[in-house]
Design an enzyme around this catalytic site. Structure first.
Site, PDB file in Angstrom:
ATOM      1  N   HIS A 135      18.415  -9.626  43.575  1.00 15.14           N
ATOM      2  CA  HIS A 135      19.764 -10.206  43.678  1.00 15.14           C
ATOM      3  C   HIS A 135      20.718  -9.476  42.725  1.00 15.14           C
ATOM      4  CE1 HIS A 135      22.557 -13.789  44.198  1.00 15.14           C
ATOM      5  NE2 HIS A 135      23.013 -13.272  43.061  1.00 15.14           N
ATOM      6  N   GLU A 136      20.306  -9.348  41.476  1.00 16.48           N
ATOM      7  CA  GLU A 136      21.188  -8.685  40.490  1.00 16.48           C
ATOM      8  C   GLU A 136      21.327  -7.191  40.784  1.00 16.48           C
ATOM      9  OE1 GLU A 136      22.998 -10.569  38.915  1.00 16.48           O
ATOM     10  OE2 GLU A 136      21.778 -12.355  39.195  1.00 16.48           O
ATOM     11  N   HIS A 170      24.078  -6.817  43.416  1.00 16.10           N
ATOM     12  CA  HIS A 170      25.444  -6.860  42.869  1.00 16.10           C
ATOM     13  C   HIS A 170      25.772  -5.534  42.191  1.00 16.10           C
ATOM     14  CE1 HIS A 170      26.355 -11.086  43.404  1.00 16.10           C
ATOM     15  NE2 HIS A 170      25.370 -11.505  42.627  1.00 16.10           N
ATOM     16  N   ASP A 209      28.263 -17.353  43.838  1.00 14.52           N
ATOM     17  CA  ASP A 209      28.874 -16.123  44.372  1.00 14.52           C
ATOM     18  C   ASP A 209      29.637 -16.430  45.664  1.00 14.52           C
ATOM     19  OD1 ASP A 209      27.569 -14.658  42.407  1.00 14.52           O
ATOM     20  OD2 ASP A 209      25.863 -14.173  43.711  1.00 14.52           O
TER      21      ASP A 209
HETATM   22  C1  NHX Z   1      19.582 -23.958  40.016  1.00 19.54           C
HETATM   23  N1  NHX Z   1      20.398 -21.857  39.235  1.00 19.54           N
HETATM   24  O1  NHX Z   1      20.686 -24.434  39.856  1.00 19.54           O
HETATM   25  C2  NHX Z   1      19.252 -22.642  39.365  1.00 19.54           C
HETATM   26  C3  NHX Z   1      18.688 -22.872  38.016  1.00 19.54           C
HETATM   27  C4  NHX Z   1      20.426 -16.123  42.525  1.00 19.54           C
HETATM   28  C5  NHX Z   1      19.237 -14.854  40.804  1.00 19.54           C
HETATM   29  N2  NHX Z   1      18.673 -24.538  40.696  1.00 19.54           N
HETATM   30  O2  NHX Z   1      24.733 -15.175  41.270  1.00 19.54           O
HETATM   31  O3  NHX Z   1      21.527 -18.234  38.707  1.00 19.54           O
HETATM   32  O4  NHX Z   1      20.443 -21.143  41.352  1.00 19.54           O
HETATM   33  O5  NHX Z   1      24.407 -12.866  40.129  1.00 19.54           O
HETATM   34  C6  NHX Z   1      28.440 -20.272  36.902  1.00 19.54           C
HETATM   35  C7  NHX Z   1      27.585 -19.189  36.793  1.00 19.54           C
HETATM   36  C8  NHX Z   1      25.421 -22.394  39.938  1.00 19.54           C
HETATM   37  C9  NHX Z   1      28.125 -21.347  37.715  1.00 19.54           C
HETATM   38  C10 NHX Z   1      26.398 -19.180  37.505  1.00 19.54           C
HETATM   39  C11 NHX Z   1      26.595 -22.399  39.242  1.00 19.54           C
HETATM   40  C12 NHX Z   1      24.895 -20.265  39.022  1.00 19.54           C
HETATM   41  C13 NHX Z   1      23.642 -16.382  39.582  1.00 19.54           C
HETATM   42  C14 NHX Z   1      23.301 -21.402  40.598  1.00 19.54           C
HETATM   43  C15 NHX Z   1      21.365 -15.804  40.193  1.00 19.54           C
HETATM   44  N3  NHX Z   1      24.034 -14.023  39.582  1.00 19.54           N
HETATM   45  N4  NHX Z   1      22.366 -19.239  40.506  1.00 19.54           N
HETATM   46  C16 NHX Z   1      24.185 -15.145  40.217  1.00 19.54           C
HETATM   47  C17 NHX Z   1      22.033 -18.156  39.793  1.00 19.54           C
HETATM   48  C18 NHX Z   1      20.933 -21.182  40.274  1.00 19.54           C
HETATM   49  C19 NHX Z   1      24.560 -21.326  39.847  1.00 19.54           C
HETATM   50  C20 NHX Z   1      26.926 -21.345  38.424  1.00 19.54           C
HETATM   51  C21 NHX Z   1      26.076 -20.271  38.317  1.00 19.54           C
HETATM   52  C22 NHX Z   1      20.161 -16.007  41.032  1.00 19.54           C
HETATM   53  C23 NHX Z   1      22.430 -16.840  40.360  1.00 19.54           C
HETATM   54  C24 NHX Z   1      22.239 -20.558  39.987  1.00 19.54           C
HETATM   55 ZN    ZN Z   2      24.822 -13.425  42.193  1.00 18.28          ZN
END
Ligand code: NHX
Ligand code: ZN
Length: 404
Positions: free
Chosen positions: A173-174, A177, A249
Site C-alpha cells: 500500500h505504501e 503511494h 485516502d
Molecule cells: C483500523 N487503521 O482502523 C486500522 C488500525 C492501509 C496500510 N482498523 O492510507 O492505516 O485501517 O497510506 C488519519 C490518518 C483511518 C486518519 C490515517 C483514519 C487511517 C493509512 C484507517 C494504511 N496510508 N488506515 C494510509 C491506514 C486503518 C485510517 C485515518 C487514518 C494501511 C492506512 C487506517
Molecule cells: Zn494510504
C-alpha cells in the site's frame, strides 16, 4: 474603566459570537452572552484607551453585528507562516532550549510547509521532551526529525503486533503511494516511506512540497488524486484482496474530486459553483452545503466526480502495473527495514537499489562522522558555557497545554 489604558483579549470569540440564526435550544445562552458583549463594547466607545482584541480561525461565522464600526472594526489576517515566517517562529521557540549544532532551523522551516505557529511551537517542545526522555542534554536533528513526524502523523507505535499478511498489505500500500507520487511530475516529492504504525495509521508515506503553495493547479490535484489511489491500487494488484485500510485516502480523494467539480469550476459542468456553503455553525459545521441546483445537476455532478476518481485510479493502475518488479523490491525492502528515507528512499524510487547498497556503508559512515562532529562541537560549547548553572537541560521544557 479604572484599568484603562488596557488591552482586553478574547480568544476564539466564535464560540459565543456565532450568527444568531441558529434555532436551537442551547443557543439562547450564547445569544445573551453575545448581546452583553455587544453592548459592553459599545460602552468602550467613549473610553479611550481600551482596546478589545480577539483571535479566531473562523471569522466568517461571527455575528455581523460584532464586526460593525465601534466593535471589532478592523481585521488583521494572519496566514499560516511562509518559509521565512516559520524560520523566525522556530527561532523564537528554540531560544531557551539547548539546540545542537546540527539543528538547522532554516532547513526545518523548508520542510514544514503548512505548519502553523502552534505546530512549530509543538515541534520544538516535543523535541525537547524527546531529548530529555532519551537522557540527553542537547536537542539534535534526530529528535527534531522524529518530533516532526509525531506532529504530522502521531506517535510511533512500534509494539503493535501484526501478522505477515497485514504487513505485506501495508508494505505494498505504501509502496504504491510512493511510486505513483515519485513518477508523476506534479506530485510532491516523497521523503520517507514507513510501515511502522503511527497514531491511527498503520503506515504512511511522507511527501513534502518543494515550496509553499498558495494555489493548486488542476494538474497538481489530478496527480495528487492518483497518489491517493496508489495505496488501494497496489492492494488490488499485489495482494489477494483489498482492505478497509484505504478509507482515509478514498475519503480525501472523493472530497477533492467533488471540489474540482463543485467549487473550482474545473469540470465539463462549467465554472458555476454548486452548493451554497452552510454557515450554520453547530448544525452543518463547515461541511454542510445547501443544494442550490436541480436533481438533474446533482446526478451530473456525481457522474463527473466518478469520472475524475476513475481516471485517477486508472492512472495509478497503469503506473504500478508497469513497475511490478520495482514494487516487489520496494515492498520487500520495507518489510525488512520498516522505514526508508534520504538516499535509500531516493534509490528505491529511482530503481537504483543495487547501486545504493554498494555505497551504503560509505554513506552511513559519512553520516555518522557528521553527527559525531556535531556532538563534539556541542560538547565544546557546553563546556565553554561552564556546565554548572548556565547550561540548561532539555528537561526544563514542559509540555504545552495548548490546542493540538
Ligand atoms: C483500523 N487503521 O482502523 C486500522 C488500525 C492501509 C496500510 N482498523 O492510507 O492505516 O485501517 O497510506 C488519519 C490518518 C483511518 C486518519 C490515517 C483514519 C487511517 C493509512 C484507517 C494504511 N496510508 N488506515 C494510509 C491506514 C486503518 C485510517 C485515518 C487514518 C494501511 C492506512 C487506517
Ligand atoms: Zn494510504
Amino acid at each position: 474603566m479604572k484599568n484603562a489604558p488596557c488591552i482586553i483579549f478574547i480568544d476564539e470569540p466564535d464560540s459565543v459570537g456565532h450568527g444568531r440564526e441558529v434555532k436551537n435550544g442551547a443557543t439562547s445562552e450564547h445569544e445573551q452572552t453575545l448581546n452583553q458583549l455587544l453592548s459592553a463594547m459599545d460602552g468602550f466607545d467613549s473610553n479611550k484607551g481600551v482596546v478589545v482584541l480577539a483571535a479566531t480561525n473562523r471569522p466568517e461565522v461571527l455575528d455581523p453585528a460584532l464586526l460593525r464600526p465601534g466593535r471589532f472594526d478592523r481585521q488583521i489576517v494572519v496566514d499560516t507562516p511562509d518559509v521565512r515566517g516559520r524560520e523566525k517562529i522556530l527561532t523564537v521557540h528554540a531560544k531557551d532550549k539547548p539546540i545542537g549544532s546540527d539543528v538547522d532551523l532554516s532547513k526545518i522551516a523548508k520542510i514544514t510547509p503548512g505548519f502553523t505557529g502552534a505546530d512549530l511551537a509543538n515541534l520544538m517542545n516535543e523535541s525537547a521532551l524527546l531529548t530529555a526522555r532519551r537522557g540527553k542534554k542537547i536537542i539534535t536533528m534526530r529528535e527534531v526529525s522524529e518530533s516532526m513526524e509525531r506532529v504530522i502523523a502521531g506517535p510511533e507505535r512500534k509494539g503493535r503486533v501484526l501478522n505477515e499478511r497485514t504487513k505485506h498489505t501495508i508494505a505494498y500500500h505504501e509502496s504504491g503511494h510512493a511510486l505513483v507520487g515519485h513518477l508523476l511530475d506534479h506530485a510532491d516529492p516523497v521523503h520517507k516511506i514507513s510501515i511502522i504504525s503511527r497514531g491511527r495509521a498503520l503506515g504512511y508515506t511522507l511527501s513534502i512540497p518543494d515550496e509553499d503553495k498558495v494555489l493548486n493547479s488542476l494538474s497538481e490535484m489530478k496527480d495528487e488524486l492518483a497518489v491517493f489511489m496508489g495505496g488501494r491500487v497496489a492492494e488490488e494488484i499485489f495482494c489477494d484482496d483489498v482492505t478497509t485500510g484505504a478509507s482515509n485516502d478514498l475519503e480525501r480523494a472523493s472530497k477533492m474530486a467533488r471540489a474540482i467539480v463543485t467549487q473550482y469550476g474545473m469540470s465539463p459542468l462549467g465554472t458555476q459553483v454548486f452548493g451554497q456553503p452552510n454557515h450554520e455553525v453547530f448544525l452543518g459545521r463547515d461541511y454542510g452545503n445547501t443544494q442550490d441546483y436541480s436533481e438533474e445537476t446533482a446526478r451530473r455532478i456525481d457522474e463527473e466526480v466518478a469520472k475524475i476518481m476513475k481516471e485517477a485510479h486508472d492512472r495509478a493502475h497503469k503506473i504500478l502495473a508497469d513497475h511490478a518488479d520495482q514494487m516487489d523490491l520496494m515492498a520487500s525492502v520495507l518489510l525488512e527495514r520498516e522505514t526508508v528515507e534520504g538516499e535509500a528512499c531516493e534509490a528505491l524510487l529511482d530503481n537504483k537499489w543495487d547501486e545504493y547498497l554498494a555505497r551504503e556503508d560509505e554513506i552511513i559512515a559519512a553520516k555518522e562522522a557528521e553527527e559525531a562532529a556535531a556532538r563534539a562541537k556541542d560538547a565544546e560549547l557546553l563546556a565553554a558555557q561552564g556546565d554548572g548553572e548556565g547550561a540548561q537541560t532539555a528537561a526544563a521544557s514542559s509540555p504545552d497545554a495548548g490546542e493540538t
